[in-house]
Design an enzyme around this catalytic site. Sequence first.
Site, PDB file in Angstrom:
ATOM      1  N   ASP A 140       0.858  -1.183   0.000  1.00 31.69           N
ATOM      2  CA  ASP A 140       0.000   0.000   0.000  1.00 31.69           C
ATOM      3  C   ASP A 140       0.893   1.231   0.000  1.00 31.69           C
ATOM      4  OD1 ASP A 140      -2.446  -1.346   0.048  1.00 31.69           O
ATOM      5  OD2 ASP A 140      -2.474  -1.455   2.231  1.00 31.69           O
ATOM      6  N   ASP A 154      -7.049  -1.429  -4.630  1.00 28.28           N
ATOM      7  CA  ASP A 154      -8.110  -1.016  -3.707  1.00 28.28           C
ATOM      8  C   ASP A 154      -9.003   0.042  -4.354  1.00 28.28           C
ATOM      9  OD1 ASP A 154      -6.936  -2.668  -1.761  1.00 28.28           O
ATOM     10  OD2 ASP A 154      -5.738  -1.026  -0.945  1.00 28.28           O
TER      11      ASP A 154
END
Length: 190
Positions: A140, A154
Amino acid sequence: MTDELAADAARPVPPPNRPHRPVLLSLFAGFAVFAYVLDQLTKLWVTSTMVEGERIPVLPPLLHWYFIRNSGAAFSIGENVTWVFSIIMAGVAIAILFQVRRLGSAWWSLALGLLLGGALGNLTDRLFREPSFGMGHVVDFIQLPNFAIFNIADSAVVSAVAIICILTIRGIALDGTRLGSAHKDKPGHE
């Protein structure tokens, strides 16, 4: 008379200019590949140019690149059961592929393509990143103020869910039919 209106309201109505199947499948595949490749390329860029924990201002204070590895789901939920997320993502990908045969809408093609690309992007991390197969940590790196750190996969999944919610609210089914629109033009109905 009200029974006739109720029957008309429940009957699906095909859209007037329904796209051809090859076009819908191309849209689906194109958006799936786009989401997956963009996700994997950005993760490759982050892992090769940044050190884990490094934070780079992009548009301060709104946007930063902040490299972390997430063993859980959104907001780091379920960090000790990473393998469960691998199974869920694989199941989602398979379910999407089974639904593709029913596609009759360009918007559904877009939504399912983004959903598949996002699911496969994070599934790739779960399967092939450290610490082990099926339990890998997701890369991330996108940080907004007061929000979870996330990635392109995402974003694709969230965008797909938003589109699916809008389509559902508007009564547009996966096959492109629209529920409840047959009676709108009849006199005496609001």
